[in-house]
Design an enzyme around this catalytic site. Structure first.
Site, PDB file in Angstrom:
ATOM      1  CG  HIS A 104      -5.812  -1.597   8.862  1.00 50.91           C
ATOM      2  ND1 HIS A 104      -5.526  -1.347  10.255  1.00 50.91           N
ATOM      3  CD2 HIS A 104      -6.062  -0.745   7.926  1.00 50.91           C
ATOM      4  CE1 HIS A 104      -5.176   0.152  10.893  1.00 50.91           C
ATOM      5  NE2 HIS A 104      -6.148   0.223   9.240  1.00 50.91           N
ATOM      6  CD  GLU A 132      -6.797  -0.271   0.676  1.00 49.49           C
ATOM      7  OE1 GLU A 132      -7.556   0.403   1.711  1.00 49.49           O
ATOM      8  OE2 GLU A 132      -6.394  -1.650   1.376  1.00 49.49           O
ATOM      9  CD  GLU A 135      -7.049  -6.469   3.261  1.00 50.05           C
ATOM     10  OE1 GLU A 135      -7.141  -6.170   1.505  1.00 50.05           O
ATOM     11  OE2 GLU A 135      -6.632  -5.623   3.666  1.00 50.05           O
ATOM     12  CB  THR A 174      -9.664   0.797   7.146  1.00 51.29           C
ATOM     13  OG1 THR A 174      -9.428   1.864   6.187  1.00 51.29           O
ATOM     14  CG2 THR A 174     -11.525   0.458   6.728  1.00 51.29           C
ATOM     15  CG  HIS A 213       1.185   6.216   4.707  1.00 50.72           C
ATOM     16  ND1 HIS A 213       0.738   6.870   5.027  1.00 50.72           N
ATOM     17  CD2 HIS A 213       0.940   5.438   5.426  1.00 50.72           C
ATOM     18  CE1 HIS A 213      -0.181   6.459   6.267  1.00 50.72           C
ATOM     19  NE2 HIS A 213      -0.224   4.977   5.697  1.00 50.72           N
ATOM     20  NE  ARG A 248      -8.175  11.300   5.026  1.00 52.34           N
ATOM     21  CZ  ARG A 248      -8.134  10.813   6.241  1.00 52.34           C
ATOM     22  NH1 ARG A 248      -7.530   9.686   7.022  1.00 52.34           N
ATOM     23  NH2 ARG A 248      -9.442  10.978   6.775  1.00 52.34           N
ATOM     24  CG  HIS A 294      -8.278   4.184   0.402  1.00 50.03           C
ATOM     25  ND1 HIS A 294      -8.445   3.628   2.131  1.00 50.03           N
ATOM     26  CD2 HIS A 294      -9.315   4.345   0.374  1.00 50.03           C
ATOM     27  CE1 HIS A 294      -9.235   4.186   2.695  1.00 50.03           C
ATOM     28  NE2 HIS A 294      -9.807   3.822   1.581  1.00 50.03           N
ATOM     29  CG  ASN A 326      -1.736   0.825   1.760  1.00 52.03           C
ATOM     30  OD1 ASN A 326      -1.405   2.284   1.105  1.00 52.03           O
ATOM     31  ND2 ASN A 326      -3.345   0.741   1.487  1.00 52.03           N
ATOM     32  NE  ARG A 372      -8.610   7.602   4.353  1.00 52.98           N
ATOM     33  CZ  ARG A 372      -9.460   6.644   5.054  1.00 52.98           C
ATOM     34  NH1 ARG A 372     -10.940   7.724   5.066  1.00 52.98           N
ATOM     35  NH2 ARG A 372      -9.300   5.940   5.779  1.00 52.98           N
TER      36      ARG A 372
HETATM   37  N1  PXP Z   1      -5.993  -2.502   4.129  1.00 55.86           N
HETATM   38  C1  PXP Z   1      -6.892  -2.189   4.200  1.00 55.86           C
HETATM   39  C2  PXP Z   1      -8.111  -2.907   3.458  1.00 55.86           C
HETATM   40  C3  PXP Z   1      -6.021  -0.686   4.939  1.00 55.86           C
HETATM   41  O1  PXP Z   1      -7.150   0.016   4.537  1.00 55.86           O
HETATM   42  C4  PXP Z   1      -5.089  -0.316   4.997  1.00 55.86           C
HETATM   43  C5  PXP Z   1      -4.720   0.655   5.476  1.00 55.86           C
HETATM   44  O2  PXP Z   1      -5.014   1.912   4.126  1.00 55.86           O
HETATM   45  C6  PXP Z   1      -3.973  -1.909   4.471  1.00 55.86           C
HETATM   46  C7  PXP Z   1      -4.778  -2.929   3.953  1.00 55.86           C
HETATM   47  C8  PXP Z   1      -2.512  -1.387   4.959  1.00 55.86           C
HETATM   48  O3  PXP Z   1      -2.657  -1.117   6.258  1.00 55.86           O
HETATM   49  P1  PXP Z   1      -1.374  -0.176   7.027  1.00 55.86           P
HETATM   50  O4  PXP Z   1      -1.363   0.617   6.566  1.00 55.86           O
HETATM   51  O5  PXP Z   1      -1.820  -0.327   8.021  1.00 55.86           O
HETATM   52  O6  PXP Z   1      -0.046  -1.636   6.816  1.00 55.86           O
END
Ligand code: PXP
Length: 239
Positions: free
Chosen positions: A189, A71, A150, A102, A11, A50, A44, A8, A46
């Protein structure tokens, strides 16, 4: 069954947006993810944009030759975006503007969620549901003819240094039921180098999506190295 890593890269956009300029570029990050041997890119989009914005998502879907997991919340705007740009996977997530990340899984009883699933399925898109790990949620996913879920590992990750027995056994039970129902089971997550092994070890889980910890480590060690280290831990825990 082997296990895939989705990185992901939201960031990277968070950092770019802090300066309101063009670097660091999420598209360049996506290229590094591919080069590092990860299996898919997770972004993602949003409602408040953001981090990742529409242009990032379009560029990444169009230019990166790797599966893209988009996402989105179950809103008309996001569903239409997904239908227009056709990423390989769409992961429906709940979304509240005020949350930092999330915070929980989808409520599968909500009308807007059911309608979003139906519309995406009608357009032949691969729909994944981000859900809390409960047997009830897996049964409901089956009823909705879902092929990918997921499991939210937030509770497991938050309790990792305390007592996570309940969380891990819930995740294992859900993963087993997914296999029985022929649903691909993903998880994510809050996963990091310390807590990922116990989840990656569950052989019914076929994919992990990890963002924050990989991007955090990349500040010190570089993105490629940080991704490779995660893949290595996942692989080793599987063997
Ligand atoms: N899976 C989903 C559906 C998420 O919303 C996120 C966070 O955006 C992640 C995985 C990744 O989580 P983390 O950034 O805590 O590794």
């Amino acid at each position: 069954m082997s296990i895939r890593l989705g990185v992901n890269i939201d960031h990277v956009a968070t950092l770019r947006n802090a300066r309101k300029i063009s670097e660091p570029s999420p598209l360049e990050a996506a290229k590094v993810v591919k080069k590092s041997g990860a299996h898919l890119i997770t972004i993602h989009l949003r409602e408040d944009r953001r981090h990742i914005n529409d242009n990032d998502a379009k560029q990444i879907i169009k230019n990166i030759d790797l599966d893209i997991n988009l996402e989105i919340g179950p809103t008309e705007e996001m569903i239409d975006f997904a239908i227009n740009h056709k990423p390989e996977f769409i992961c429906l997530v709940p979304e509240k503007r005020e949350e930092i990340t999330t915070e929980g899984g989808l409520n599968l009883d909500l009308k807007e969620v059911i309608l979003a699933i139906e519309k995406l399925q009608k357009n032949n898109l691969n729909v994944c549901l981000f859900i809390d790990p409960t047997i009830e949620n897996i049964k409901k996913s089956k009823q909705l003819d879902i092929k990918y879920v997921e499991l939210h590992t937030g509770n497991y990750s938050n309790n990792f240094l305390k007592n996570f027995d309940k969380e891990i056994s819930l995740i294992k039970d859900c993963a087993k039921l997914c296999k029985e129902f022929n649903i691909s089971c993903h998880a994510g997550h809050g996963l990091n180098y310390d807590n990922v092994a116990l989840i990656a070890k569950i052989k019914e889980i076929s994919e992990l999506n990890i963002g924050h910890s990989i991007i955090s480590n990349s500040i010190f060690f570089g993105l490629e190295k940080s991704i490779k280290k995660m893949i290595e831990i996942m692989k080793n825990s599987r063997e």
